[in-house]
Design an enzyme around this catalytic site. Structure first.
Site, PDB file in Angstrom:
ATOM      1  N   ARG A  82    -107.412 -17.330 -53.169  1.00  0.00           N
ATOM      2  CA  ARG A  82    -106.515 -17.023 -51.886  1.00  0.00           C
ATOM      3  C   ARG A  82    -105.838 -15.875 -52.436  1.00  0.00           C
ATOM      4  O   ARG A  82    -104.200 -16.040 -52.010  1.00  0.00           O
ATOM      5  CB  ARG A  82    -105.459 -18.388 -51.897  1.00  0.00           C
ATOM      6  CG  ARG A  82    -106.192 -19.544 -51.550  1.00  0.00           C
ATOM      7  CD  ARG A  82    -105.897 -19.885 -50.018  1.00  0.00           C
ATOM      8  NE  ARG A  82    -106.996 -21.018 -49.743  1.00  0.00           N
ATOM      9  CZ  ARG A  82    -106.418 -21.923 -49.369  1.00  0.00           C
ATOM     10  NH1 ARG A  82    -104.937 -22.640 -49.063  1.00  0.00           N
ATOM     11  NH2 ARG A  82    -107.032 -23.091 -48.833  1.00  0.00           N
ATOM     12  N   ARG A 123    -100.359 -16.617 -48.042  1.00  0.00           N
ATOM     13  CA  ARG A 123     -98.925 -16.322 -47.406  1.00  0.00           C
ATOM     14  C   ARG A 123     -97.759 -16.142 -48.383  1.00  0.00           C
ATOM     15  O   ARG A 123     -96.799 -15.774 -47.851  1.00  0.00           O
ATOM     16  CB  ARG A 123     -98.463 -17.735 -47.010  1.00  0.00           C
ATOM     17  CG  ARG A 123     -99.351 -18.168 -45.626  1.00  0.00           C
ATOM     18  CD  ARG A 123     -98.832 -19.566 -45.062  1.00  0.00           C
ATOM     19  NE  ARG A 123     -99.574 -20.533 -45.913  1.00  0.00           N
ATOM     20  CZ  ARG A 123     -99.487 -21.772 -45.830  1.00  0.00           C
ATOM     21  NH1 ARG A 123     -98.693 -22.230 -44.839  1.00  0.00           N
ATOM     22  NH2 ARG A 123    -100.240 -22.509 -46.586  1.00  0.00           N
ATOM     23  N   ARG A 159    -100.678 -12.043 -39.817  1.00  0.00           N
ATOM     24  CA  ARG A 159    -100.957 -13.171 -39.214  1.00  0.00           C
ATOM     25  C   ARG A 159    -100.129 -13.355 -37.794  1.00  0.00           C
ATOM     26  O   ARG A 159    -100.772 -13.860 -36.923  1.00  0.00           O
ATOM     27  CB  ARG A 159    -100.579 -14.303 -40.082  1.00  0.00           C
ATOM     28  CG  ARG A 159    -100.769 -15.616 -39.868  1.00  0.00           C
ATOM     29  CD  ARG A 159    -100.497 -16.525 -40.943  1.00  0.00           C
ATOM     30  NE  ARG A 159    -100.798 -18.114 -40.970  1.00  0.00           N
ATOM     31  CZ  ARG A 159    -100.105 -18.890 -40.140  1.00  0.00           C
ATOM     32  NH1 ARG A 159     -98.758 -18.586 -39.752  1.00  0.00           N
ATOM     33  NH2 ARG A 159    -100.269 -20.333 -40.405  1.00  0.00           N
ATOM     34  N   ASP A 179    -112.452 -19.084 -43.844  1.00  0.00           N
ATOM     35  CA  ASP A 179    -112.111 -20.356 -44.311  1.00  0.00           C
ATOM     36  C   ASP A 179    -113.333 -21.305 -44.388  1.00  0.00           C
ATOM     37  O   ASP A 179    -114.264 -21.172 -43.681  1.00  0.00           O
ATOM     38  CB  ASP A 179    -110.809 -21.146 -43.325  1.00  0.00           C
ATOM     39  CG  ASP A 179    -110.425 -22.352 -44.059  1.00  0.00           C
ATOM     40  OD1 ASP A 179    -109.458 -22.151 -45.057  1.00  0.00           O
ATOM     41  OD2 ASP A 179    -111.072 -23.521 -43.952  1.00  0.00           O
ATOM     42  N   TYR A 196    -113.679 -33.103 -45.000  1.00  0.00           N
ATOM     43  CA  TYR A 196    -113.093 -32.699 -43.891  1.00  0.00           C
ATOM     44  C   TYR A 196    -113.530 -33.200 -42.480  1.00  0.00           C
ATOM     45  O   TYR A 196    -112.643 -33.598 -41.552  1.00  0.00           O
ATOM     46  CB  TYR A 196    -112.891 -31.352 -43.901  1.00  0.00           C
ATOM     47  CG  TYR A 196    -111.860 -30.648 -44.993  1.00  0.00           C
ATOM     48  CD1 TYR A 196    -110.492 -30.707 -44.830  1.00  0.00           C
ATOM     49  CD2 TYR A 196    -112.166 -30.323 -46.318  1.00  0.00           C
ATOM     50  CE1 TYR A 196    -109.575 -30.252 -45.911  1.00  0.00           C
ATOM     51  CE2 TYR A 196    -111.483 -29.808 -47.299  1.00  0.00           C
ATOM     52  CZ  TYR A 196    -110.135 -29.840 -47.142  1.00  0.00           C
ATOM     53  OH  TYR A 196    -109.209 -29.573 -48.058  1.00  0.00           O
TER      54      TYR A 196
HETATM   55  O1  1CP Z   1    -109.203 -16.764 -51.500  1.00  0.00           O
HETATM   56  C1  1CP Z   1    -108.941 -16.006 -50.332  1.00  0.00           C
HETATM   57  O2  1CP Z   1    -108.130 -14.869 -50.287  1.00  0.00           O
HETATM   58  C2  1CP Z   1    -110.134 -15.939 -49.380  1.00  0.00           C
HETATM   59  C3  1CP Z   1    -109.753 -16.925 -48.041  1.00  0.00           C
HETATM   60  C4  1CP Z   1    -109.790 -18.294 -48.183  1.00  0.00           C
HETATM   61  C5  1CP Z   1    -110.760 -19.315 -49.031  1.00  0.00           C
HETATM   62  C6  1CP Z   1    -111.585 -18.846 -49.721  1.00  0.00           C
HETATM   63  C7  1CP Z   1    -109.018 -19.150 -47.356  1.00  0.00           C
HETATM   64  C8  1CP Z   1    -107.994 -18.519 -46.557  1.00  0.00           C
HETATM   65  N1  1CP Z   1    -109.448 -20.604 -47.596  1.00  0.00           N
HETATM   66  C9  1CP Z   1    -110.519 -20.430 -48.388  1.00  0.00           C
HETATM   67  C10 1CP Z   1    -111.315 -21.704 -48.901  1.00  0.00           C
HETATM   68  C11 1CP Z   1    -110.627 -22.997 -48.471  1.00  0.00           C
HETATM   69  N2  1CP Z   1    -110.231 -23.538 -47.303  1.00  0.00           N
HETATM   70  C12 1CP Z   1    -110.966 -24.137 -49.366  1.00  0.00           C
HETATM   71  C13 1CP Z   1    -111.606 -24.112 -50.717  1.00  0.00           C
HETATM   72  C14 1CP Z   1    -110.641 -23.590 -51.831  1.00  0.00           C
HETATM   73  C15 1CP Z   1    -109.232 -24.417 -52.331  1.00  0.00           C
HETATM   74  O3  1CP Z   1    -109.616 -25.650 -52.504  1.00  0.00           O
HETATM   75  O4  1CP Z   1    -108.337 -23.975 -51.875  1.00  0.00           O
HETATM   76  C16 1CP Z   1    -110.526 -25.274 -48.692  1.00  0.00           C
HETATM   77  C17 1CP Z   1    -110.324 -26.765 -49.407  1.00  0.00           C
HETATM   78  C18 1CP Z   1    -109.788 -24.954 -47.598  1.00  0.00           C
HETATM   79  C19 1CP Z   1    -109.486 -25.908 -46.383  1.00  0.00           C
HETATM   80  C20 1CP Z   1    -107.927 -25.466 -45.912  1.00  0.00           C
HETATM   81  N3  1CP Z   1    -107.743 -24.331 -45.320  1.00  0.00           N
HETATM   82  C21 1CP Z   1    -106.749 -25.923 -46.329  1.00  0.00           C
HETATM   83  C22 1CP Z   1    -106.432 -27.201 -47.327  1.00  0.00           C
HETATM   84  C23 1CP Z   1    -106.256 -28.181 -46.381  1.00  0.00           C
HETATM   85  C24 1CP Z   1    -106.042 -29.424 -47.150  1.00  0.00           C
HETATM   86  O5  1CP Z   1    -104.658 -29.928 -47.368  1.00  0.00           O
HETATM   87  O6  1CP Z   1    -106.744 -30.110 -47.571  1.00  0.00           O
HETATM   88  C25 1CP Z   1    -105.696 -25.043 -45.580  1.00  0.00           C
HETATM   89  C26 1CP Z   1    -104.192 -25.083 -45.718  1.00  0.00           C
HETATM   90  C27 1CP Z   1    -106.514 -23.760 -45.072  1.00  0.00           C
HETATM   91  C28 1CP Z   1    -105.731 -22.891 -44.379  1.00  0.00           C
HETATM   92  C29 1CP Z   1    -105.978 -21.422 -44.866  1.00  0.00           C
HETATM   93  N4  1CP Z   1    -107.223 -20.913 -45.417  1.00  0.00           N
HETATM   94  C30 1CP Z   1    -106.880 -19.700 -46.015  1.00  0.00           C
HETATM   95  C31 1CP Z   1    -105.719 -19.544 -45.997  1.00  0.00           C
HETATM   96  C32 1CP Z   1    -104.928 -17.867 -46.355  1.00  0.00           C
HETATM   97  C33 1CP Z   1    -104.816 -20.480 -45.543  1.00  0.00           C
HETATM   98  C34 1CP Z   1    -103.621 -20.662 -45.031  1.00  0.00           C
HETATM   99  C35 1CP Z   1    -103.428 -20.330 -43.521  1.00  0.00           C
HETATM  100  C36 1CP Z   1    -101.969 -19.861 -43.296  1.00  0.00           C
HETATM  101  O7  1CP Z   1    -101.837 -18.599 -43.012  1.00  0.00           O
HETATM  102  O8  1CP Z   1    -101.262 -20.730 -42.575  1.00  0.00           O
END
Ligand code: 1CP
Length: 356
Positions: free
Chosen positions: A30, A34, A43, A80, A157
């Site tokens: 990540r 944010r 964003r 994502d 999910y």
């Molecule tokens: O790493 C990076 O910079 C690349 C972007 C990336 C990656 C590899 C994002 C952006 N998401 C992911 C993978 C991802 N997404 C995973 C696997 C890794 C981990 O465990 O973190 C998972 C489980 C998700 C699902 C997801 N997407 C969640 C979690 C939900 C939960 O509560 O279980 C969330 C909050 C997101 C949104 C998201 N994805 C990425 C970002 C920067 C965000 C935040 C969104 C925003 O800007 O509001």
């Protein structure tokens, strides 16, 4: 596409191949997110998170933001894991201030029987365009990592309909109708293989499979419902493309007890969370795979001095001969991380080589 051997900095790929490196390479899960004010600004311009993911130009812009600030050794595609179930027709949305939600969670037998693996060039063409755009913009500076969720993590999910704390729906299915869960996992595995292969064909130079929730499985269920499908993915993805070997990393959150089995999956690297001792992990599997990790993301909330000391502990625990180690956090960076603390981390990891 220019071959990886012409990369200006290929330390990340070399560490995954367990070849000698100039310094321990570092990137952060990540890294675009944010905690960066410029990410929040883009964003906002995009309107919402999904538009950001679905526009190749915005996705490229945010992918490059952390690389402009920090001396990172790899870029990761901004997208994502949930785009795959979205392409399978589940209807992804992100409600303001809330996590992801699927409009049509996968619980009915008829819907599970109708599930098919999407053509990534058709339903996920925006990701492929982003990969091509980012590779061009990187211009051979550092390698680009493509990624996907693991079938079990995606199924969590898809069946729960969003994030979950107790995984009630998927556990009910796993123990009550394992045939249905196996069908979801089999179709999702085919979807992930096609998706990762398309990313490689469009320019991804390494791939990572995020198994964020495999660690919530019972000991015997883990191999059967998570690892077995990741093994099929590793076997099904392009091993070589454009004259280069494409390394694969399995991120096994909470997977410390299965390291030997994970290392036998055919992957090149294992992503460790911070609960595993990286010295112990290296003893157990270091001869077979590279290790990525594993600083507690909470350390980045402290101070530059503490960050430097904690980073050094991880580097020293991995041990002498800095090959086979990719420095990373044990999970994604917190949105409350001060951006200058990341500068302190990247500098301490890179300076470590100077002293070692
Ligand atoms: O790493 C990076 O910079 C690349 C972007 C990336 C990656 C590899 C994002 C952006 N998401 C992911 C993978 C991802 N997404 C995973 C696997 C890794 C981990 O465990 O973190 C998972 C489980 C998700 C699902 C997801 N997407 C969640 C979690 C939900 C939960 O509560 O279980 C969330 C909050 C997101 C949104 C998201 N994805 C990425 C970002 C920067 C965000 C935040 C969104 C925003 O800007 O509001």
């Amino acid at each position: 596409m220019s071959p990886a051997s012409r990369l200006k900095n290929d330390n990340f790929l070399r560490a995954l191949r367990r070849q000698t490196v100039d310094h321990t390479p570092i990137w952060l899960m990540r890294q675009a997110g944010r905690y960066l004010p410029e990410y929040c600004a883009t964003r906002q311009r995009a309107g919402d998170f999904l538009t950001l993911c679905k526009s190749p130009d915005f996705a490229c812009e945010v992918t490059l933001q952390p690389l402009a600030r920090y001396d990172l050794d790899a870029a990761i595609l901004f997208s994502d894991i949930l785009t795959v179930p979205d392409a399978m027709g589940l209807g992804l949305c992100f409600e303001a201030g809330d996590g992801p939600r699927f409009e049509r969670p996968l619980r009915e037998e008829w819907a599970i029987n109708n599930l098919t693996a999407p053509d990534p060039y058709d339903r996920l063409g925006y990701v492929m365009d982003a990969v091509r755009t980012i590779r061009k913009a990187l211009d051979g500076s550092v390698p680009l990592i493509g990624f996907s969720g693991s079938p079990y993590t995606l199924a969590c999910y898809m069946v729960e309909g969003g994030g979950s704390k107790d995984f009630c729906h998927i556990k009910r299915m796993l123990y009550g109708r394992p045939d249905l869960l196996r069908r979801i996992l089999a179709v999702t595995t085919q979807a992930v293989i096609a998706y990762l292969n398309a990313q490689i064909e469009c320019g991804a130079q390494a791939v990572m499979i995020f198994d964020t929730w495999g660690g919530s499985l019972a000991h015997t269920a883990y191999v059967e419902f998570s690892l077995a499908y990741m093994r099929d993915i590793v076997a099904g993805i392009h091993r070589n493309w454009a004259g280069e070997t494409i390394p694969s990393i399995l991120f096994a959150k909470g997977g410390g007890q299965w390291l030997e089995q994970i290392a036998a999956s055919g992957c090149d690297g294992i992503g460790l969370d911070w609960t595993t001792d990286i010295a112990d992990a290296r003893r157990r599997v270091g001869g077979r795979v590279a290790l990525q990790g594993n600083l507690d993301p909470g350390v980045l909330l402290s101070s530059p001095e503490v960050i430097a000391a904690e980073a050094r502990k991880v580097l020293e625990a991995f041990g002498a001969g800095n090959t086979g180690h990719v420095f990373n956090l044990g999970h994604g960076i917190s949105r409350f991380t001060p951006p200058e603390h990341v500068t302190a981390l990247v500098e301490s990891v890179h300076q470590y080589k100077a002293r070692s």
